[in-house]
Design a protein around this motif. Structure first.
Motif, PDB file in Angstrom:
ATOM      1  N   ILE A 157       4.371 -22.019 -55.079  1.00  0.00           N
ATOM      2  CA  ILE A 157       4.758 -23.426 -55.181  1.00  0.00           C
ATOM      3  C   ILE A 157       4.507 -24.104 -53.839  1.00  0.00           C
ATOM      4  CG2 ILE A 157       6.482 -23.032 -56.978  1.00  0.00           C
ATOM      5  CD1 ILE A 157       8.639 -23.064 -54.843  1.00  0.00           C
ATOM      6  N   THR A 158       4.598 -25.413 -53.817  1.00  0.00           N
ATOM      7  CA  THR A 158       4.413 -26.126 -52.550  1.00  0.00           C
ATOM      8  C   THR A 158       5.696 -26.033 -51.721  1.00  0.00           C
ATOM      9  OG1 THR A 158       5.255 -28.230 -53.400  1.00  0.00           O
ATOM     10  CG2 THR A 158       2.885 -27.768 -53.696  1.00  0.00           C
ATOM     11  N   PRO A 159       5.595 -26.180 -50.393  1.00  0.00           N
ATOM     12  CA  PRO A 159       6.817 -26.219 -49.584  1.00  0.00           C
ATOM     13  C   PRO A 159       7.783 -27.311 -50.041  1.00  0.00           C
ATOM     14  CG  PRO A 159       4.900 -25.940 -48.174  1.00  0.00           C
ATOM     15  CD  PRO A 159       4.380 -26.223 -49.553  1.00  0.00           C
ATOM     16  N   GLU A 160       7.231 -28.440 -50.471  1.00  0.00           N
ATOM     17  CA  GLU A 160       8.084 -29.537 -50.946  1.00  0.00           C
ATOM     18  C   GLU A 160       8.885 -29.128 -52.183  1.00  0.00           C
ATOM     19  OE1 GLU A 160       4.847 -31.347 -48.504  1.00  0.00           O
ATOM     20  OE2 GLU A 160       4.919 -29.826 -50.080  1.00  0.00           O
ATOM     21  N   GLN A 161       8.243 -28.368 -53.081  1.00  0.00           N
ATOM     22  CA  GLN A 161       8.972 -27.884 -54.261  1.00  0.00           C
ATOM     23  C   GLN A 161      10.059 -26.894 -53.872  1.00  0.00           C
ATOM     24  OE1 GLN A 161       5.261 -26.649 -56.311  1.00  0.00           O
ATOM     25  NE2 GLN A 161       6.027 -27.743 -58.109  1.00  0.00           N
ATOM     26  N   LEU A 162       9.734 -26.012 -52.917  1.00  0.00           N
ATOM     27  CA  LEU A 162      10.715 -25.028 -52.461  1.00  0.00           C
ATOM     28  C   LEU A 162      11.934 -25.708 -51.865  1.00  0.00           C
ATOM     29  CD1 LEU A 162      11.664 -22.155 -51.735  1.00  0.00           C
ATOM     30  CD2 LEU A 162      10.356 -22.372 -49.603  1.00  0.00           C
ATOM     31  N   ILE A 163      11.731 -26.652 -50.962  1.00  0.00           N
ATOM     32  CA  ILE A 163      12.883 -27.272 -50.304  1.00  0.00           C
ATOM     33  C   ILE A 163      13.669 -28.148 -51.271  1.00  0.00           C
ATOM     34  CG2 ILE A 163      11.874 -27.107 -48.007  1.00  0.00           C
ATOM     35  CD1 ILE A 163      11.097 -30.001 -48.114  1.00  0.00           C
ATOM     36  N   ALA A 164      13.004 -28.690 -52.285  1.00  0.00           N
ATOM     37  CA  ALA A 164      13.736 -29.447 -53.303  1.00  0.00           C
ATOM     38  C   ALA A 164      14.627 -28.521 -54.125  1.00  0.00           C
ATOM     39  CB  ALA A 164      12.761 -30.199 -54.208  1.00  0.00           C
ATOM     40  N   ASN A 165      14.102 -27.346 -54.476  1.00  0.00           N
ATOM     41  CA  ASN A 165      14.895 -26.375 -55.241  1.00  0.00           C
ATOM     42  C   ASN A 165      16.110 -25.897 -54.444  1.00  0.00           C
ATOM     43  OD1 ASN A 165      12.915 -26.590 -57.201  1.00  0.00           O
ATOM     44  ND2 ASN A 165      11.912 -24.661 -56.678  1.00  0.00           N
ATOM     45  N   VAL A 166      15.868 -25.578 -53.166  1.00  0.00           N
ATOM     46  CA  VAL A 166      16.956 -25.071 -52.332  1.00  0.00           C
ATOM     47  C   VAL A 166      17.983 -26.173 -52.084  1.00  0.00           C
ATOM     48  CG1 VAL A 166      17.544 -24.139 -50.065  1.00  0.00           C
ATOM     49  CG2 VAL A 166      15.526 -23.296 -51.278  1.00  0.00           C
ATOM     50  N   LYS A 167      17.520 -27.390 -51.879  1.00  0.00           N
ATOM     51  CA  LYS A 167      18.463 -28.498 -51.658  1.00  0.00           C
ATOM     52  C   LYS A 167      19.370 -28.685 -52.864  1.00  0.00           C
ATOM     53  CE  LYS A 167      18.881 -33.393 -50.455  1.00  0.00           C
ATOM     54  NZ  LYS A 167      18.194 -34.669 -50.237  1.00  0.00           N
ATOM     55  N   ALA A 168      18.820 -28.581 -54.057  1.00  0.00           N
ATOM     56  CA  ALA A 168      19.638 -28.723 -55.261  1.00  0.00           C
ATOM     57  C   ALA A 168      20.710 -27.635 -55.307  1.00  0.00           C
ATOM     58  CB  ALA A 168      18.752 -28.652 -56.503  1.00  0.00           C
ATOM     59  N   GLU A 169      20.349 -26.402 -54.938  1.00  0.00           N
ATOM     60  CA  GLU A 169      21.323 -25.306 -54.908  1.00  0.00           C
ATOM     61  C   GLU A 169      22.389 -25.545 -53.843  1.00  0.00           C
ATOM     62  OE1 GLU A 169      21.489 -20.694 -53.400  1.00  0.00           O
ATOM     63  OE2 GLU A 169      19.642 -21.346 -54.388  1.00  0.00           O
ATOM     64  N   HIS A 170      21.944 -25.920 -52.642  1.00  0.00           N
ATOM     65  CA  HIS A 170      22.884 -26.146 -51.542  1.00  0.00           C
ATOM     66  C   HIS A 170      23.884 -27.252 -51.871  1.00  0.00           C
ATOM     67  CE1 HIS A 170      20.241 -24.268 -48.097  1.00  0.00           C
ATOM     68  NE2 HIS A 170      20.609 -23.401 -49.017  1.00  0.00           N
ATOM     69  N   THR A 171      23.383 -28.381 -52.359  1.00  0.00           N
ATOM     70  CA  THR A 171      24.275 -29.514 -52.607  1.00  0.00           C
ATOM     71  C   THR A 171      25.279 -29.197 -53.714  1.00  0.00           C
ATOM     72  OG1 THR A 171      22.568 -30.505 -54.032  1.00  0.00           O
ATOM     73  CG2 THR A 171      22.683 -31.284 -51.757  1.00  0.00           C
ATOM     74  N   THR A 172      24.868 -28.426 -54.705  1.00  0.00           N
ATOM     75  CA  THR A 172      25.796 -28.026 -55.766  1.00  0.00           C
ATOM     76  C   THR A 172      26.885 -27.115 -55.220  1.00  0.00           C
ATOM     77  OG1 THR A 172      24.035 -28.202 -57.426  1.00  0.00           O
ATOM     78  CG2 THR A 172      25.986 -26.938 -58.030  1.00  0.00           C
ATOM     79  N   ASP A 173      26.502 -26.148 -54.389  1.00  0.00           N
ATOM     80  CA  ASP A 173      27.486 -25.239 -53.799  1.00  0.00           C
ATOM     81  C   ASP A 173      28.470 -26.004 -52.921  1.00  0.00           C
ATOM     82  OD1 ASP A 173      26.308 -23.104 -55.052  1.00  0.00           O
ATOM     83  OD2 ASP A 173      25.302 -22.319 -53.278  1.00  0.00           O
ATOM     84  N   PHE A 174      27.968 -26.894 -52.089  1.00  0.00           N
ATOM     85  CA  PHE A 174      28.856 -27.662 -51.206  1.00  0.00           C
ATOM     86  C   PHE A 174      29.815 -28.536 -52.019  1.00  0.00           C
ATOM     87  CE2 PHE A 174      25.401 -27.374 -47.789  1.00  0.00           C
ATOM     88  CZ  PHE A 174      26.079 -26.394 -47.094  1.00  0.00           C
ATOM     89  N   ALA A 175      29.281 -29.200 -53.027  1.00  0.00           N
ATOM     90  CA  ALA A 175      30.130 -30.072 -53.842  1.00  0.00           C
ATOM     91  C   ALA A 175      31.223 -29.273 -54.540  1.00  0.00           C
ATOM     92  CB  ALA A 175      29.281 -30.823 -54.865  1.00  0.00           C
ATOM     93  N   ASP A 176      30.880 -28.100 -55.034  1.00  0.00           N
ATOM     94  CA  ASP A 176      31.868 -27.283 -55.739  1.00  0.00           C
ATOM     95  C   ASP A 176      32.899 -26.678 -54.790  1.00  0.00           C
ATOM     96  OD1 ASP A 176      30.617 -27.959 -58.058  1.00  0.00           O
ATOM     97  OD2 ASP A 176      29.678 -26.013 -58.399  1.00  0.00           O
ATOM     98  N   PHE A 177      32.569 -26.618 -53.499  1.00  0.00           N
ATOM     99  CA  PHE A 177      33.557 -26.214 -52.499  1.00  0.00           C
ATOM    100  C   PHE A 177      34.288 -27.426 -51.916  1.00  0.00           C
ATOM    101  CE2 PHE A 177      32.250 -21.715 -51.992  1.00  0.00           C
ATOM    102  CZ  PHE A 177      33.505 -21.168 -51.751  1.00  0.00           C
ATOM    103  N   LEU A 178      34.067 -28.593 -52.543  1.00  0.00           N
ATOM    104  CA  LEU A 178      34.777 -29.833 -52.199  1.00  0.00           C
ATOM    105  C   LEU A 178      34.414 -30.343 -50.808  1.00  0.00           C
ATOM    106  CD1 LEU A 178      38.271 -28.755 -53.589  1.00  0.00           C
ATOM    107  CD2 LEU A 178      36.363 -29.782 -54.834  1.00  0.00           C
TER     108      LEU A 178
END
Length: 682
Positions: free
Chosen positions: A69-90
């Motif tokens: 995949i492109t680097p842009e796709q990779l960082i978009a995927n990881v950002k989605a994971e990170h933001t979900t984890d942070f939000a769920d930890f309030l």
């Protein structure tokens, strides 16, 4: 709060790298920062919390290529994971951005250009290994070969994980690219350097201005006293990042634009919130407050390079850089094999995030000491404090008010000395929050909860309610109990926002503010009480640990080489005779001092007492001992007659013995208690 009293505060946490999942060690920092920001907002200040994914560098480029995949796709995927984890930890960011953004590109180019125009950028030729197949220069970690010291194969370009030797990449035997397998060649390239020594005097003053914890300032003084070096801020194409203006094929090193991501994330937020002004927070004459929360592994970037870059480019410097220690679990480094290397998502699959938020708060002080997540203590403390003390007050009292007075709290205060004590404690609790001494704040809050529970137990409304004519007294006791519960929730709201929201719904009130602790509810209608928190069952901890082991198994399966799947056993080294073995002078040594080695990724410098002499040893154990001070005072096994080895960092006089698979799991061998420095083992 008046405008004159309201503070303008901008807060950041270190940017997580967009190349992996968030784990509980990471969460320590974001929870710490979030609690502090929530406290400031609860007090009525304008506090803004921004962060971003650190999205540049060779590692991201190569991982994206591997995944197709492109680097842009990779960082978009990881950002989605990170933001979900942070939000769920309030963790409530005002903005979560990416360093791969137009704002970051603009600020990186602006700061570089200003530094260059002011004469703070130098250029010179650097000789490095180059991969002819991949067409790229290789960082040390992307070069492998045979250790020139012990002959171990498949070692990295700067350090041998078998014998601990360090060396230059050019000293490796049979070097090869870890990326393509090609034999690398030496090649010259023009690099760009930030002239950090230009800012020596400014940094000596700023680092002693109160902006750093004393322990951090003392550590930075070691670098300052030894003389600052120019910092290489460029990398050659191919590289995923921002191209240096006017220099085709030259890119900013990831650590140049990473901290600039703080500015970029805030600028991105300003576009959506017109009441915020970038210059008011980042301008040279800004009166706003700027705080960075970071781990102690990246202090040099945030306390030397970053303030120098800002100063040289005409921006303000941080008000303070708040540094915390590492996380251990059950007294040891997080371990994948033991199931204590726990991802944020794995935790969330099993447990309430507020349990961990409270436990971290109860353990976090102002210093840089490591924090231990003892899983048994975690269960006991959460169950005792949150369920047994705080929530217990509401569950004890609510039923009597609903049954005896249709849920309406009476206007009575049967224990004014208690309400006065709660009110009198507020300034001290606020001071503890302000100074990031969360453990003190939690102790003081729980001491109040103990007093409230003891008073209710003494009054025993459940017994009084059975006595004719005592019902009014029961209502007065329970109404005050609910008011005391409300006070505790105000004090705990920065740590437990979900519990606070549930309590506000039960109390039938607007969202609580800090100043609400000065008032009591009377003649007030409550909503029906619902259970607010349940106890942690040890089985859930066990399941989380097991799931973490399963995560490891899955990752090992994914990383297995193609083929028949059989494990390849490393062959034994060539045999030696007994005379060669008995020639080893193995002694007991006392570690007097252990410290990081500037510029080395894997080394620690150990100062040893071997009884009749002192020795200096470089050991490649940094990954397993991220807090080297914990080694001080420890006895180790030392090879005393190994010939001294000259390295670029100094001379290593011998070797300490360690064992383990590598990475986090390297264990120094220690003798039995009672051994003495200098005592010979063989």
């Amino acid at each position: 709060m008046s405008q004159a009293q309201q503070r303008q505060i901008l807060v950041t946490s270190a940017l997580p790298y967009a190349n992996g999942s968030i784990h509980l060690g990471h969460m320590l920092e974001y929870i710490q920062t979030d609690i502090w920001v929530r406290f400031q907002k609860l007090r009525g200040h304008q506090a803004v919390y921004v962060c971003a994914d650190d999205a540049h560098g060779s590692a991201i480029m190569l991982r994206a290529e591997k995944e197709g995949i492109t680097p842009e796709q990779l960082i978009a995927n990881v950002k989605a994971e990170h933001t979900t984890d942070f939000a769920d930890f309030l963790v409530d960011f005002d903005n979560y951005h990416s360093t791969h953004s137009e704002e970051n590109k603009q600020f990186s180019e602006l700061i570089y250009t200003r530094l260059k125009e002011a004469g703070h950028i130098a250029t010179r030729s650097v000789t490095q290994y180059f991969d002819p197949d991949k067409g790229m220069f290789l960082a040390d970690r992307f070069i492998k070969g045979t250790c020139p010291k012990c002959g171990a194969e498949d070692q990295y370009g700067d350090n041998c994980e078998k014998c601990g030797a360090t060396y230059e990449p050019t000293e490796l035997k049979d070097p090869r690219s870890a990326i393509s397998g090609a034999t690398p060649v030496l090649k010259d390239s023009k690099h760009f350097f930030f002239k950090l020594p230009d800012f020596q005097a400014m940094l000596q003053e700023w680092t002693r201005s109160g902006s750093l914890q004393e322990a951090v300032a003392n550590k930075i003084a070691e670098w300052l006293d030894s003389g600052l070096q120019e910092w290489d801020i460029s990398r050659d194409a191919p590289y995923f990042g921002f191209e240096i203006p006017g220099e085709p094929g030259k890119y900013f090193y990831v650590w140049l634009d990473a901290p600039i991501g703080y500015m970029a994330s805030f600028e991105n937020l300003c576009k959506r919130r017109p009441e915020l002004s970038f210059d008011a927070f980042w301008g040279k004459d800004s009166t706003a407050e700027l705080y960075h929360f970071i781990g102690k592994d990246i202090v040099n970037f945030h306390t030397l390079f970053w303030p120098a870059m800002l100063h040289g480019a005409g921006f303000r410097k941080p008000t303070a850089v708040n540094v915390h220690g590492y996380l251990t679990v059950n007294g040891q480094k997080m371990s994948k094999s033991r199931g204590t290397f726990i991802k944020a998502r794995t935790y969330l699959d099993h447990l309430n995030p507020e349990y961990l938020r409270y436990y971290y708060a109860a353990k976090l002080g102002r210093g840089v000491e490591d924090l231990d997540l003892n899983l048994e203590d975690f269960v006991q403390k959460v169950n005792s404090d949150l369920v047994g003390k705080v929530v217990n007050i509401a569950s004890r009292c609510a039923g009597f008010i609903h049954k005896g007075n249709a849920g309406v709290m009476v206007a009575a205060n049967p224990a004014p000395e208690l309400t006065e004590a709660f009110a009198a404690a507020a300034p001290s609790i606020a001071e503890a929050y302000e100074k990031r001494d969360f453990s003190r704040a939690m102790r003081e809050i729980m001491a109040l909860a103990d007093r409230a529970n003891a008073w209710i137990a003494d009054k025993a409304p459940w017994a009084l309610n059975k006595v004719e004519g005592k019902q009014d007294e029961v209502q007065a006791i329970c109404s005050l109990g609910i008011n005391l519960f409300r006070q505790l929730i105000i004090f705990l709201k920065p740590v437990l926002p979900n519990l606070a929201a549930q309590a506000e719904q039960f109390l039938n009130i607007e969202p609580l503010r800090w100043e609400d602790h000065q008032t009591l509810l009377s003649g007030h209608q409550l909503n029906a009480f619902q259970p607010l928190l349940t106890r942690i069952e040890p089985a859930k901890i066990e399941a989380m640990v097991e799931a973490s082991k399963e995560d490891l198994a899955a990752s090992e399966t994914a990383a297995a080489p193609a083929g028949n799947g059989e494990l390849v056993k490393e062959p034994l080294a060539a045999e030696i005779n007994f005379d060669a073995f008995s020639a080893v002078d193995l002694r007991i040594a006392l570690v007097e001092k252990a410290e990081f080695v500037e510029g080395a990724d894997k080394l620690l410098r150990l100062s040893l007492d071997i009884g009749d002499a002192k020795r200096n040893v470089f050991s490649g154990i940094k990954s397993a001992y991220p807090d080297p001070s914990k080694l001080e005072g420890r006895l180790v096994l030392y090879v005393a007659n190994l010939a001294p080895r000259k390295m670029k960092f100094g001379v290593s006089e011998g070797m300490v013995l360690a064992a383990g698979p590598g990475g986090e799991e390297i264990f120094l061998l220690s003798p039995d208690n009672g051994a003495k420095p200098g005592q010979r083992v063989m």
